[in-house]
Design an enzyme around this catalytic site. Sequence first.
Site, PDB file in Angstrom:
ATOM      1  N   TYR A 165       0.726  -1.181   0.035  1.00 32.61           N
ATOM      2  CA  TYR A 165       0.003  -0.145   0.019  1.00 32.61           C
ATOM      3  C   TYR A 165       0.651   1.161   0.028  1.00 32.61           C
ATOM      4  O   TYR A 165       2.274   1.074   0.203  1.00 32.61           O
ATOM      5  CB  TYR A 165      -0.986   0.176   1.249  1.00 32.61           C
ATOM      6  CG  TYR A 165      -0.419   0.123   2.396  1.00 32.61           C
ATOM      7  CD1 TYR A 165       0.565  -0.677   3.240  1.00 32.61           C
ATOM      8  CD2 TYR A 165      -0.504   1.641   3.261  1.00 32.61           C
ATOM      9  CE1 TYR A 165       1.281  -0.262   4.297  1.00 32.61           C
ATOM     10  CE2 TYR A 165       0.135   1.927   4.360  1.00 32.61           C
ATOM     11  CZ  TYR A 165       0.922   0.879   4.980  1.00 32.61           C
ATOM     12  OH  TYR A 165       1.577   1.187   6.088  1.00 32.61           O
TER      13      TYR A 165
ATOM     14  N   ARG B  41       7.822   3.815  -5.142  1.00 25.06           N
ATOM     15  CA  ARG B  41       7.939   2.853  -3.684  1.00 25.06           C
ATOM     16  C   ARG B  41       7.004   1.693  -3.794  1.00 25.06           C
ATOM     17  O   ARG B  41       7.071   0.461  -3.469  1.00 25.06           O
ATOM     18  CB  ARG B  41       7.863   3.657  -2.423  1.00 25.06           C
ATOM     19  CG  ARG B  41       7.960   2.821  -1.397  1.00 25.06           C
ATOM     20  CD  ARG B  41       8.054   3.649  -0.069  1.00 25.06           C
ATOM     21  NE  ARG B  41       6.824   4.215   0.405  1.00 25.06           N
ATOM     22  CZ  ARG B  41       6.668   5.122   1.149  1.00 25.06           C
ATOM     23  NH1 ARG B  41       7.550   5.491   2.205  1.00 25.06           N
ATOM     24  NH2 ARG B  41       5.259   5.505   1.517  1.00 25.06           N
TER      25      ARG B  41
ATOM     26  N   ARG C 251      -8.025 -21.081   0.493  1.00 28.75           N
ATOM     27  CA  ARG C 251      -6.749 -20.570   1.439  1.00 28.75           C
ATOM     28  C   ARG C 251      -5.214 -21.563   1.069  1.00 28.75           C
ATOM     29  O   ARG C 251      -5.542 -22.516   1.503  1.00 28.75           O
ATOM     30  CB  ARG C 251      -7.185 -20.448   2.780  1.00 28.75           C
ATOM     31  CG  ARG C 251      -5.957 -19.694   3.596  1.00 28.75           C
ATOM     32  CD  ARG C 251      -6.567 -19.743   5.123  1.00 28.75           C
ATOM     33  NE  ARG C 251      -5.653 -18.895   5.890  1.00 28.75           N
ATOM     34  CZ  ARG C 251      -4.473 -19.642   6.315  1.00 28.75           C
ATOM     35  NH1 ARG C 251      -4.242 -20.982   6.100  1.00 28.75           N
ATOM     36  NH2 ARG C 251      -3.653 -19.130   7.130  1.00 28.75           N
TER      37      ARG C 251
ATOM     38  N   HIS D 287      -1.171 -20.924   1.450  1.00 30.61           N
ATOM     39  CA  HIS D 287       0.061 -19.898   1.369  1.00 30.61           C
ATOM     40  C   HIS D 287       0.689 -19.526   0.058  1.00 30.61           C
ATOM     41  O   HIS D 287       0.778 -18.495  -0.433  1.00 30.61           O
ATOM     42  CB  HIS D 287       1.117 -20.365   2.459  1.00 30.61           C
ATOM     43  CG  HIS D 287       0.755 -20.479   4.210  1.00 30.61           C
ATOM     44  ND1 HIS D 287      -0.317 -21.028   4.387  1.00 30.61           N
ATOM     45  CD2 HIS D 287       1.470 -19.718   4.794  1.00 30.61           C
ATOM     46  CE1 HIS D 287      -0.359 -20.592   5.801  1.00 30.61           C
ATOM     47  NE2 HIS D 287       0.614 -19.995   6.154  1.00 30.61           N
TER      48      HIS D 287
ATOM     49  N   LYS E 142       6.320  -2.101   1.962  1.00 32.13           N
ATOM     50  CA  LYS E 142       5.389  -1.334   2.578  1.00 32.13           C
ATOM     51  C   LYS E 142       4.170  -2.339   2.642  1.00 32.13           C
ATOM     52  O   LYS E 142       3.200  -2.037   1.596  1.00 32.13           O
ATOM     53  CB  LYS E 142       5.104   0.015   1.966  1.00 32.13           C
ATOM     54  CG  LYS E 142       4.249   0.996   3.132  1.00 32.13           C
ATOM     55  CD  LYS E 142       4.192   2.452   2.493  1.00 32.13           C
ATOM     56  CE  LYS E 142       3.256   3.211   3.112  1.00 32.13           C
ATOM     57  NZ  LYS E 142       3.547   3.469   4.532  1.00 32.13           N
TER      58      LYS E 142
ATOM     59  N   GLU F  20      13.398   3.106  13.361  1.00 29.35           N
ATOM     60  CA  GLU F  20      12.204   4.169  12.744  1.00 29.35           C
ATOM     61  C   GLU F  20      11.261   3.989  13.693  1.00 29.35           C
ATOM     62  O   GLU F  20      11.117   3.510  14.635  1.00 29.35           O
ATOM     63  CB  GLU F  20      11.878   3.811  11.594  1.00 29.35           C
ATOM     64  CG  GLU F  20      11.143   2.388  11.178  1.00 29.35           C
ATOM     65  CD  GLU F  20      10.724   1.994   9.921  1.00 29.35           C
ATOM     66  OE1 GLU F  20      10.661   3.107   9.107  1.00 29.35           O
ATOM     67  OE2 GLU F  20      10.604   0.985   9.686  1.00 29.35           O
TER      68      GLU F  20
HETATM   69  C1  LIG Z   1       6.913   1.834   9.259  1.00 26.66           C
HETATM   70  C2  LIG Z   1       7.017   3.423   8.587  1.00 26.66           C
HETATM   71  N1  LIG Z   1       8.019   4.131   8.578  1.00 26.66           N
HETATM   72  C3  LIG Z   1       8.025   5.314   7.892  1.00 26.66           C
HETATM   73  C4  LIG Z   1       6.864   5.809   7.418  1.00 26.66           C
HETATM   74  C5  LIG Z   1       7.067   6.965   6.928  1.00 26.66           C
HETATM   75  O1  LIG Z   1       7.045   7.103   5.396  1.00 26.66           O
HETATM   76  P1  LIG Z   1       6.444   8.211   4.557  1.00 26.66           P
HETATM   77  O2  LIG Z   1       7.325   9.493   4.864  1.00 26.66           O
HETATM   78  O3  LIG Z   1       6.622   7.734   3.022  1.00 26.66           O
HETATM   79  O4  LIG Z   1       4.957   8.463   4.755  1.00 26.66           O
HETATM   80  C6  LIG Z   1       5.707   5.066   7.504  1.00 26.66           C
HETATM   81  C7  LIG Z   1       4.510   5.758   6.929  1.00 26.66           C
HETATM   82  O5  LIG Z   1       3.397   5.130   7.172  1.00 26.66           O
HETATM   83  C8  LIG Z   1       5.671   3.690   8.219  1.00 26.66           C
HETATM   84  O6  LIG Z   1       4.517   3.145   8.163  1.00 26.66           O
END
Ligand SMILES: Cc1ncc(COP(=O)(O)O)c(C=O)c1O
Length: 289
Positions: free
Chosen positions: A34, A53, A102, A104, A149, A181
């Site tokens: 997403y 991305r 279902r 995997h 993501k 992060e």
């Molecule tokens: C785990 C994670 N890190 C960093 C970010 C920040 O990314 P962006 O600046 O592209 O929104 C997000 C955004 O949702 C995130 O979920």
Amino acid sequence: MPLPICYLNGDFQPLASARVSPLDRAFLFGDAVYEVIPVYGGRPFRLRQHLDRLNRSLTEIRMTAPRTHPEWEAICLALIERNGGGDQYLYIQVSRGAATDRNHAWPESLAPTLFAYTSSLEPVARILLEQGVAAVTTADTRWARRDIKSTALLANVLLKKLAVDAGAYETIMLENGFLTEGSSTTVHVVSGASIHTPANSHAILPGTTREVVIEIAAQLRIACTHGPVSEAELRGADEIWLAFSTRGILPVTRLDGAPVAGGRPGPLFARLHAEFLSTIAGLAGTPAL
Ligand SMILES: Cc1ncc(COP(=O)(O)O)c(C=O)c1O
């Protein structure tokens, strides 16, 4: 607040009555990727970077891009317009699709499920910018491919709840003594006159707002390094910032209950944030891609 019209598999339709199969692999496995894209003055911010991305995430999970960038642009602009323009945030999800059962391992023939909707984007509350936010720290409990993501966000969900339960805004994660992060943010640490942020790797999401911070720092001739940030550096920071699409850049002024430096947003934050605001203020009417 979600806005009324969504996009699902080629059709614009009311979000309230949109339906996907319970056998969709996003529902069963979190087998989907997403993007969340801020929209200012009807114009998606950094659309190309978000779509790049998205395609990167798709490649990493062995899916092909279901739409080109111009096709996504047309979908996004139509969706923003149908929902009244202005400031919104746009959510795009591509799941591997629904199989007949279902399993995997996925069959190769699946049609992906494409979903997008928008929400209203409220201005960042002034108190957050003037006083900063609180964060807590904990061990990074997520999987080893945080650069993808993925909608499989259970670890992030639990980590964010940890912050909320502690009356804080974000959970900042540490791994082997180093910063990774936040649960939904990238983290930037100021020591003296320079900004330090972890380098992109499998350990963090390559944040789009992180790139904006890096670009603005270069414009303002503020030094910015990308590399390991130790726990000691985080705890001894002069400033800590969170960066993420829906809120831009926020100062962290309390970490695990202790003030960050003087406990007030710092001078580098003020400079960088002012430039960030002027960047987004100039977007309306400019090309989206
Ligand atoms: C785990 C994670 N890190 C960093 C970010 C920040 O990314 P962006 O600046 O592209 O929104 C997000 C955004 O949702 C995130 O979920």
